[in-house]
Design an enzyme around this catalytic site. Structure first.
Site, mmCIF file in Angstrom:
data_model
loop_
_atom_site.group_PDB
_atom_site.id
_atom_site.type_symbol
_atom_site.label_atom_id
_atom_site.label_comp_id
_atom_site.label_asym_id
_atom_site.label_seq_id
_atom_site.Cartn_x
_atom_site.Cartn_y
_atom_site.Cartn_z
ATOM 1 N N GLU A 113 0.830 -1.206 0.000
ATOM 2 C CA GLU A 113 0.000 0.000 0.000
ATOM 3 C C GLU A 113 0.865 1.256 0.000
ATOM 4 O O GLU A 113 0.497 2.269 -0.603
ATOM 5 C CB GLU A 113 -0.935 -0.030 1.201
ATOM 6 C CG GLU A 113 -1.950 -1.166 1.129
ATOM 7 C CD GLU A 113 -2.871 -1.194 2.330
ATOM 8 O OE1 GLU A 113 -3.939 -0.557 2.277
ATOM 9 O OE2 GLU A 113 -2.510 -1.849 3.330
ATOM 10 N N GLU A 133 -3.824 -9.181 3.354
ATOM 11 C CA GLU A 133 -4.534 -8.984 4.624
ATOM 12 C C GLU A 133 -5.703 -9.942 4.828
ATOM 13 O O GLU A 133 -6.006 -10.330 5.958
ATOM 14 C CB GLU A 133 -5.014 -7.535 4.730
ATOM 15 C CG GLU A 133 -3.919 -6.509 4.990
ATOM 16 C CD GLU A 133 -3.223 -6.010 3.736
ATOM 17 O OE1 GLU A 133 -2.479 -5.020 3.828
ATOM 18 O OE2 GLU A 133 -3.413 -6.614 2.650
#
Length: 259
Positions: A113, A133
């Site tokens: 990210e 995730e």
């Protein structure tokens, strides 16, 4: 020892994650130093481009798992924890200077990210990148869900995030996730070439073009970033996350019940 190193190569500032013994895991302390380094680069008139890279075997393994474990025990801290990280990740996108993530080894989770928040990405062909995730019952919540679809399209973004798919540099370049791919031993040269092309252009025009394109590509970014944290708050209090975090610590596959 500093957790973030700064190296100037003419007008290009390299900001280096320097926690190689922990695979450059993104601890709170490292993130704070990263923020200081990025703010310094943004404010320094002699710096015209910023390269973000990692020391040692990889770019970064992602968020520090010990600190994520503490969040599992007290999920009410999640919003404050995330807000501090997001402010620093956003700086890569918001500063007027072009930012480049140079990726080698692996770039996972929150580190992926961070790379997304940079303007461009140069990646080693044999390196791996992924938004992993969902494997532990969470979602990418520091810009991954918001930024990835604009780069690779909604369908591919869903596959990468929902299935926690990990891909190499060659595939990442093919689908538009990274701008350039190079053999690992030519990665520095490929990044330097891209930075040189940027430096050959007028800095004011480059910065203003970046600002306008960001506004055009992501008009609802603030709204979706807030949706990310709201969704993560639900995930963080779920049985899925408790099981995922425990399974990760025990090095086993999680057993999600689907409820």
């Amino acid at each position: 020892m500093s957790l973030v190193l700064v190296e100037d190569r003419d007008a290009v500032r390299h900001v280096v994650l320097n926690r190689p013994e922990k695979r450059n895991a993104l601890s709170v302390a490292l993130i704070e130093e990263l923020g200081e380094a990025l703010h310094g680069a943004a404010a320094d008139a002699s710096v015209r481009a910023v390269v973000l890279r990692g020391e040692g075997a990889m770019f970064s393994s992602g968020m520090d798992t010990a600190e994520l474990g503490a969040l599992a025990a007290d999920p009410t801290r999640g919003r404050e924890y995330r807000a501090g990280i997001l402010a620093i990740w956003n700086l890569c996108e918001d500063m007027a200077k072009p930012t480049i993530a140079q990726i080698h080894g692996a770039c996972l989770g929150g580190a992926a990210e961070l790379a997304l928040a940079c303007d461009m990405r140069v990646m080693a062909a044999d390196a791996m990148i992924g938004f992993v995730e969902t494997r532990i019952g969470l979602i990418p919540d520091v810009g991954g869900c918001s930024r990835l679809p604009a780069l690779v399209g909604l369908g591919r973004a869903k596959e990468l995030i929902m299935a926690s798919k990990v891909i190499d540099g060659t595939e990442a370049e093919r689908i538009g996730l990274v701008n350039r791919v190079a053999p690992a031993d030519a990665l520095d040269a490929a990044t330097a070439q891209l930075a040189g092309e940027l430096l050959a252009c007028a800095p004011l025009a480059v910065g203003l073009a970046k600002q306008v394109m960001n506004a055009s590509a992501r008009p609802a970014l603030a709204q979706t970033l807030e949706q990310e944290v709201a969704a993560q708050e639900l995930c963080a209090t779920s049985a899925d996350f408790r099981e995922g975090a425990q399974a990760f610590a025990e090095r086993r596959a999680p057993e999600f019940d689907g409820r």
